[in-house]
Design a protein around this motif. Structure first.
Motif, PDB file in Angstrom:
ATOM      1  N   VAL A   1      11.760   3.963   8.628  1.00  0.00           N
ATOM      2  CA  VAL A   1      10.411   3.314   8.896  1.00  0.00           C
ATOM      3  C   VAL A   1       9.587   4.350   8.431  1.00  0.00           C
ATOM      4  CG1 VAL A   1       9.088   2.542  10.537  1.00  0.00           C
ATOM      5  CG2 VAL A   1      11.211   1.840  10.631  1.00  0.00           C
ATOM      6  N   ALA A   2       9.688   5.742   8.509  1.00  0.00           N
ATOM      7  CA  ALA A   2       8.456   6.609   8.123  1.00  0.00           C
ATOM      8  C   ALA A   2       8.631   6.736   6.433  1.00  0.00           C
ATOM      9  CB  ALA A   2       8.891   7.963   8.819  1.00  0.00           C
ATOM     10  N   LEU A   3       9.658   6.524   6.120  1.00  0.00           N
ATOM     11  CA  LEU A   3       9.914   6.608   4.734  1.00  0.00           C
ATOM     12  C   LEU A   3       9.163   5.246   4.005  1.00  0.00           C
ATOM     13  CD1 LEU A   3      10.682   7.686   1.950  1.00  0.00           C
ATOM     14  CD2 LEU A   3      12.903   6.407   2.192  1.00  0.00           C
ATOM     15  N   VAL A   4       9.469   4.165   4.483  1.00  0.00           N
ATOM     16  CA  VAL A   4       9.047   3.079   4.084  1.00  0.00           C
ATOM     17  C   VAL A   4       7.335   3.095   4.118  1.00  0.00           C
ATOM     18  CG1 VAL A   4       8.700   0.389   4.342  1.00  0.00           C
ATOM     19  CG2 VAL A   4      10.805   1.564   4.414  1.00  0.00           C
TER      20      VAL A   4
ATOM     21  N   LEU B   1       1.840   5.216  -0.393  1.00  0.00           N
ATOM     22  CA  LEU B   1       1.800   5.817  -1.873  1.00  0.00           C
ATOM     23  C   LEU B   1       1.137   4.669  -2.762  1.00  0.00           C
ATOM     24  CD1 LEU B   1       2.386   7.663  -4.253  1.00  0.00           C
ATOM     25  CD2 LEU B   1       4.685   6.791  -4.066  1.00  0.00           C
ATOM     26  N   VAL B   2       1.756   3.512  -2.366  1.00  0.00           N
ATOM     27  CA  VAL B   2       1.152   2.249  -3.337  1.00  0.00           C
ATOM     28  C   VAL B   2      -0.305   1.976  -3.076  1.00  0.00           C
ATOM     29  CG1 VAL B   2       1.388  -0.363  -3.583  1.00  0.00           C
ATOM     30  CG2 VAL B   2       3.366   1.071  -3.257  1.00  0.00           C
ATOM     31  N   VAL B   3      -0.762   2.045  -1.726  1.00  0.00           N
ATOM     32  CA  VAL B   3      -2.074   1.929  -1.359  1.00  0.00           C
ATOM     33  C   VAL B   3      -3.165   3.002  -1.894  1.00  0.00           C
ATOM     34  CG1 VAL B   3      -3.879   1.973   0.293  1.00  0.00           C
ATOM     35  CG2 VAL B   3      -1.605   0.700   0.850  1.00  0.00           C
ATOM     36  N   HIS B   4      -2.386   4.095  -1.780  1.00  0.00           N
ATOM     37  CA  HIS B   4      -3.265   5.315  -2.775  1.00  0.00           C
ATOM     38  C   HIS B   4      -3.385   5.065  -4.091  1.00  0.00           C
ATOM     39  CE1 HIS B   4      -4.155   8.904  -0.354  1.00  0.00           C
ATOM     40  NE2 HIS B   4      -3.246   8.954   0.331  1.00  0.00           N
ATOM     41  N   LEU B   5      -2.377   4.771  -4.851  1.00  0.00           N
ATOM     42  CA  LEU B   5      -2.314   4.589  -6.274  1.00  0.00           C
ATOM     43  C   LEU B   5      -3.058   3.597  -6.711  1.00  0.00           C
ATOM     44  CD1 LEU B   5       1.287   6.219  -7.084  1.00  0.00           C
ATOM     45  CD2 LEU B   5      -0.958   7.166  -7.062  1.00  0.00           C
ATOM     46  N   SER B   6      -3.123   2.395  -5.987  1.00  0.00           N
ATOM     47  CA  SER B   6      -3.620   1.261  -6.423  1.00  0.00           C
ATOM     48  C   SER B   6      -5.266   1.045  -6.046  1.00  0.00           C
ATOM     49  CB  SER B   6      -2.936   0.008  -5.824  1.00  0.00           C
ATOM     50  OG  SER B   6      -3.076  -0.159  -4.536  1.00  0.00           O
ATOM     51  N   GLY B   7      -5.551   2.069  -5.134  1.00  0.00           N
ATOM     52  CA  GLY B   7      -6.978   1.873  -4.741  1.00  0.00           C
ATOM     53  C   GLY B   7      -7.140   0.925  -3.946  1.00  0.00           C
ATOM     54  N   ILE B   8      -6.305   0.203  -3.170  1.00  0.00           N
ATOM     55  CA  ILE B   8      -6.445  -0.816  -2.220  1.00  0.00           C
ATOM     56  C   ILE B   8      -7.179  -0.200  -1.228  1.00  0.00           C
ATOM     57  CG2 ILE B   8      -5.536  -2.452  -0.735  1.00  0.00           C
ATOM     58  CD1 ILE B   8      -3.078  -2.531  -2.595  1.00  0.00           C
ATOM     59  N   GLY B   9      -8.452  -1.148  -0.794  1.00  0.00           N
ATOM     60  CA  GLY B   9      -9.038  -0.905   0.576  1.00  0.00           C
ATOM     61  C   GLY B   9     -10.168   0.408   0.175  1.00  0.00           C
ATOM     62  N   LYS B  10     -10.611   0.747   1.341  1.00  0.00           N
ATOM     63  CA  LYS B  10     -11.307   2.089   1.286  1.00  0.00           C
ATOM     64  C   LYS B  10     -10.735   3.399   1.799  1.00  0.00           C
ATOM     65  CE  LYS B  10     -15.448  -0.734   2.729  1.00  0.00           C
ATOM     66  NZ  LYS B  10     -16.434  -0.906   3.735  1.00  0.00           N
ATOM     67  N   PRO B  11     -11.072   4.555   1.629  1.00  0.00           N
ATOM     68  CA  PRO B  11     -10.216   5.648   1.814  1.00  0.00           C
ATOM     69  C   PRO B  11      -9.851   6.104   3.362  1.00  0.00           C
ATOM     70  CG  PRO B  11     -12.495   6.203   0.932  1.00  0.00           C
ATOM     71  CD  PRO B  11     -12.377   4.752   0.997  1.00  0.00           C
TER      72      PRO B  11
ATOM     73  N   ARG C   1      -4.352   1.706   4.900  1.00  0.00           N
ATOM     74  CA  ARG C   1      -3.775   3.305   4.507  1.00  0.00           C
ATOM     75  C   ARG C   1      -3.560   3.934   5.876  1.00  0.00           C
ATOM     76  NH1 ARG C   1      -7.496   7.217   2.409  1.00  0.00           N
ATOM     77  NH2 ARG C   1      -6.400   9.095   2.767  1.00  0.00           N
ATOM     78  N   SER C   2      -4.694   3.661   6.775  1.00  0.00           N
ATOM     79  CA  SER C   2      -4.760   4.271   8.088  1.00  0.00           C
ATOM     80  C   SER C   2      -3.464   3.937   8.833  1.00  0.00           C
ATOM     81  CB  SER C   2      -5.924   4.026   8.563  1.00  0.00           C
ATOM     82  OG  SER C   2      -7.025   4.735   7.965  1.00  0.00           O
ATOM     83  N   VAL C   3      -3.310   2.617   8.815  1.00  0.00           N
ATOM     84  CA  VAL C   3      -1.909   1.845   9.876  1.00  0.00           C
ATOM     85  C   VAL C   3      -0.809   2.330   9.362  1.00  0.00           C
ATOM     86  CG1 VAL C   3      -0.912  -0.156  10.217  1.00  0.00           C
ATOM     87  CG2 VAL C   3      -3.550  -0.037  10.468  1.00  0.00           C
ATOM     88  N   LEU C   4      -0.612   2.452   7.974  1.00  0.00           N
ATOM     89  CA  LEU C   4       0.535   3.232   7.328  1.00  0.00           C
ATOM     90  C   LEU C   4       0.566   4.665   7.964  1.00  0.00           C
ATOM     91  CD1 LEU C   4       0.686   1.161   3.786  1.00  0.00           C
ATOM     92  CD2 LEU C   4       2.199   1.033   5.987  1.00  0.00           C
ATOM     93  N   TYR C   5      -0.305   5.315   7.615  1.00  0.00           N
ATOM     94  CA  TYR C   5      -0.373   6.744   8.091  1.00  0.00           C
ATOM     95  C   TYR C   5       0.023   6.903   9.318  1.00  0.00           C
ATOM     96  CZ  TYR C   5      -1.585  11.433   9.186  1.00  0.00           C
ATOM     97  OH  TYR C   5      -1.482  12.881   9.672  1.00  0.00           O
TER      98      TYR C   5
END
Length: 138
Positions: A91-94, A100-110, A115-119
């Motif tokens: 689960v941590a890996l997924v 990573l997808v969110v980072h690279l695609s620029g989805i949402g705010k930083p 991104r925060s939920v996944l972190y």
């Protein structure tokens, strides 16, 4: 080696995470080089800039990988339940891959949203693995 076979998902998760970070390294370097930055330099903090997001994704991986490796290896060596170690490491890996997808695609705010939920999800999995390792140690 048979004792470690039960932890194959967790071990594979650590290896896969490591390979992803290694894969990101040259792409981060090329993105920074394309902006004329010196090796080791950090792009200006602009989430709209692909080089900045690529660099943050790479650095985020390098910052997290040691903790992930440490708690997973400790849990394996201390004989924590393979089911839970495998599940939480996977689960941590997924979560990290989706981040990573969110980072690279620029989805949402930083600093908000997905991104925060996944972190937090990845962090919580690693934290629980670490706690289980500590409990097993004592």
């Amino acid at each position: 080696m048979e004792a470690f076979a039960e932890y194959s998902h967790a071990i594979a998760s650590v290896v896969f995470f490591t390979l992803v970070v290694l894969f990101l390294a040259p792409f981060s370097a090329l993105a920074k080089q394309g902006k004329g930055l010196a090796p080791g330099a950090t792009p200006e903090q602009d989430y709209g800039d692909q080089a900045y997001r690529m660099n943050r994704a790479y650095l985020n991986g390098t910052e997290t990988l040691p903790a992930f490796l440490t708690v997973v290896v400790a849990a394996i060596l201390l004989g924590v339940s393979p089911f839970w170690v495998n599940l939480l490491a996977s689960v941590a890996l997924v979560a990290r891959l989706l981040m990573l997808v969110v980072h690279l695609s620029g989805i949402g705010k930083p600093n908000s949203g997905l991104r925060s939920v996944l972190y937090v999800l990845g962090w919580a999995c690693m934290f629980v693995i670490g706690l289980m390792a500590l409990v097993a140690a004592f």
